[in-house]
Design a protein around this motif. Structure first.
Motif, PDB file in Angstrom:
ATOM      1  N   GLN A 157      42.591  41.847  38.856  1.00 58.20           N
ATOM      2  CA  GLN A 157      41.940  42.787  39.772  1.00 58.20           C
ATOM      3  C   GLN A 157      40.600  42.212  40.207  1.00 58.20           C
ATOM      4  O   GLN A 157      39.780  41.831  39.389  1.00 58.20           O
ATOM      5  CB  GLN A 157      41.752  44.151  39.110  1.00 58.20           C
ATOM      6  CG  GLN A 157      43.050  44.879  38.919  1.00 58.20           C
ATOM      7  CD  GLN A 157      42.874  46.222  38.215  1.00 58.20           C
ATOM      8  OE1 GLN A 157      41.791  46.605  37.838  1.00 58.20           O
ATOM      9  NE2 GLN A 157      43.975  46.923  38.047  1.00 58.20           N
TER      10      GLN A 157
ATOM     11  N   ASN B 193      40.543  39.516  42.258  1.00 61.92           N
ATOM     12  CA  ASN B 193      40.823  38.171  42.762  1.00 61.92           C
ATOM     13  C   ASN B 193      41.090  38.144  44.263  1.00 61.92           C
ATOM     14  O   ASN B 193      41.015  37.093  44.888  1.00 61.92           O
ATOM     15  CB  ASN B 193      41.998  37.531  42.021  1.00 61.92           C
ATOM     16  CG  ASN B 193      41.606  37.020  40.651  1.00 61.92           C
ATOM     17  OD1 ASN B 193      40.457  37.102  40.247  1.00 61.92           O
ATOM     18  ND2 ASN B 193      42.580  36.512  39.924  1.00 61.92           N
ATOM     19  N   GLU B 194      41.385  39.317  44.851  1.00 60.32           N
ATOM     20  CA  GLU B 194      41.571  39.351  46.304  1.00 60.32           C
ATOM     21  C   GLU B 194      40.297  38.913  47.023  1.00 60.32           C
ATOM     22  O   GLU B 194      40.362  38.378  48.126  1.00 60.32           O
ATOM     23  CB  GLU B 194      42.052  40.732  46.774  1.00 60.32           C
ATOM     24  CG  GLU B 194      41.072  41.856  46.561  1.00 60.32           C
ATOM     25  CD  GLU B 194      41.084  42.450  45.142  1.00 60.32           C
ATOM     26  OE1 GLU B 194      40.225  43.301  44.872  1.00 60.32           O
ATOM     27  OE2 GLU B 194      41.932  42.058  44.303  1.00 60.32           O
ATOM     28  N   THR B 195      39.134  39.077  46.383  1.00 64.17           N
ATOM     29  CA  THR B 195      37.887  38.608  47.000  1.00 64.17           C
ATOM     30  C   THR B 195      37.883  37.087  47.115  1.00 64.17           C
ATOM     31  O   THR B 195      37.353  36.540  48.082  1.00 64.17           O
ATOM     32  CB  THR B 195      36.656  39.080  46.198  1.00 64.17           C
ATOM     33  OG1 THR B 195      36.749  38.583  44.856  1.00 64.17           O
ATOM     34  CG2 THR B 195      36.544  40.594  46.176  1.00 64.17           C
TER      35      THR B 195
ATOM     36  N   GLU C 289      40.701  35.260  47.453  1.00 68.75           N
ATOM     37  CA  GLU C 289      41.657  34.965  48.525  1.00 68.75           C
ATOM     38  C   GLU C 289      41.004  35.152  49.895  1.00 68.75           C
ATOM     39  O   GLU C 289      41.193  34.326  50.795  1.00 68.75           O
ATOM     40  CB  GLU C 289      42.888  35.864  48.391  1.00 68.75           C
ATOM     41  CG  GLU C 289      43.706  35.571  47.152  1.00 68.75           C
ATOM     42  CD  GLU C 289      44.785  36.608  46.884  1.00 68.75           C
ATOM     43  OE1 GLU C 289      45.083  37.423  47.779  1.00 68.75           O
ATOM     44  OE2 GLU C 289      45.354  36.592  45.775  1.00 68.75           O
ATOM     45  N   GLU C 290      40.223  36.213  50.044  1.00 66.97           N
ATOM     46  CA  GLU C 290      39.534  36.467  51.322  1.00 66.97           C
ATOM     47  C   GLU C 290      38.508  35.380  51.615  1.00 66.97           C
ATOM     48  O   GLU C 290      38.407  34.902  52.753  1.00 66.97           O
ATOM     49  CB  GLU C 290      38.859  37.843  51.286  1.00 66.97           C
ATOM     50  CG  GLU C 290      39.849  38.992  51.264  1.00 66.97           C
ATOM     51  CD  GLU C 290      39.232  40.320  50.817  1.00 66.97           C
ATOM     52  OE1 GLU C 290      38.002  40.397  50.646  1.00 66.97           O
ATOM     53  OE2 GLU C 290      40.006  41.281  50.634  1.00 66.97           O
TER      54      GLU C 290
ATOM     55  N   THR D 194      45.733  33.146  42.179  1.00 63.65           N
ATOM     56  CA  THR D 194      44.885  34.327  42.102  1.00 63.65           C
ATOM     57  C   THR D 194      45.694  35.606  41.935  1.00 63.65           C
ATOM     58  O   THR D 194      45.164  36.621  41.492  1.00 63.65           O
ATOM     59  CB  THR D 194      44.013  34.457  43.362  1.00 63.65           C
ATOM     60  OG1 THR D 194      44.863  34.390  44.515  1.00 63.65           O
ATOM     61  CG2 THR D 194      42.968  33.360  43.426  1.00 63.65           C
ATOM     62  N   SER D 195      46.987  35.557  42.274  1.00 65.01           N
ATOM     63  CA  SER D 195      47.840  36.757  42.181  1.00 65.01           C
ATOM     64  C   SER D 195      49.299  36.335  42.049  1.00 65.01           C
ATOM     65  O   SER D 195      49.661  35.191  42.331  1.00 65.01           O
ATOM     66  CB  SER D 195      47.668  37.625  43.429  1.00 65.01           C
ATOM     67  OG  SER D 195      48.187  36.951  44.567  1.00 65.01           O
TER      68      SER D 195
ATOM     69  N   ASP E 202      51.582  37.460  43.962  1.00 68.76           N
ATOM     70  CA  ASP E 202      52.023  37.232  45.346  1.00 68.76           C
ATOM     71  C   ASP E 202      51.829  35.779  45.749  1.00 68.76           C
ATOM     72  O   ASP E 202      52.683  35.171  46.383  1.00 68.76           O
ATOM     73  CB  ASP E 202      51.253  38.128  46.325  1.00 68.76           C
ATOM     74  CG  ASP E 202      51.726  39.570  46.288  1.00 68.76           C
ATOM     75  OD1 ASP E 202      52.823  39.831  45.745  1.00 68.76           O
ATOM     76  OD2 ASP E 202      51.001  40.431  46.798  1.00 68.76           O
ATOM     77  N   GLU E 203      50.670  35.211  45.408  1.00 69.96           N
ATOM     78  CA  GLU E 203      50.388  33.809  45.743  1.00 69.96           C
ATOM     79  C   GLU E 203      51.339  32.870  44.984  1.00 69.96           C
ATOM     80  O   GLU E 203      51.794  31.876  45.522  1.00 69.96           O
ATOM     81  CB  GLU E 203      48.935  33.455  45.446  1.00 69.96           C
ATOM     82  CG  GLU E 203      47.955  34.037  46.433  1.00 69.96           C
ATOM     83  CD  GLU E 203      48.125  33.493  47.849  1.00 69.96           C
ATOM     84  OE1 GLU E 203      48.486  32.310  48.021  1.00 69.96           O
ATOM     85  OE2 GLU E 203      47.893  34.261  48.793  1.00 69.96           O
TER      86      GLU E 203
END
Length: 146
Positions: A17, A19-21, A23-24, A87-88, A90-91
């Motif tokens: 949680q 880690n989307e930062t 990816e962005e 990072t996820s 999904d990745e």
């Protein structure tokens, strides 16, 4: 009660949680590859490391009783080896062709282990999509600010 709302949500491991930062930040860096954006991206990764964030790491299962778990490396066109981290989930699945064994690794510990491993150049984050190659000098920069 709206159950569809819950059916559509894929649970995210607590260590991932935030880690989307990362990816962005990588996406923005890919669109605007400047030193300032690289510095920003490294800062975002450093913050996740400080917050005890984790990455998903591909591993090679032990072959026998005498062997140990090894982090899977990929070879780039220049014939250098890099560890892969995601990072996820999904990745991770964007590579799709092969099923990988994975485990969760603390970002800081993973970076420290990479720095101590002679036969790799560093870590490639999300090699299939929002990729960022972190060589050992960038890993040291991230850890130095921690």
């Amino acid at each position: 009660m709206d159950t569809k709302k819950y059916e559509d949500q894929i649970p995210v491991d607590e260590g991932l949680q935030g880690n989307e930062t990362i990816e962005e930040a990588i996406l923005v860096l890919q669109q605007e590859p400047t030193e300032e954006m690289l510095a920003h991206t490294l800062t975002v990764i450093r913050r996740r490391a400080r917050a005890n964030g984790q990455f998903i790491v591909a591993v090679i299962p032990p072959a026998g009783a005498e062997s140990s778990l090894q982090i899977q490396a990929i070879q780039t066109e220049d014939e250098r080896y890099w560890w892969m981290a995601f990072t996820s989930f999904d990745e991770e699945i964007k590579g799709g062709e092969t099923v990988m064994s994975t485990f969760m690794a603390d970002i800081s510990h993973l970076f420290e282990a990479a720095l101590m491993t002679d036969d790799i150049e560093g870590i490639i984050l999300n090699p299939w999509n929002r990729a960022l190659m972190l060589d050992k000098s960038l890993l040291q920069l991230i850890l130095a600010g921690k």
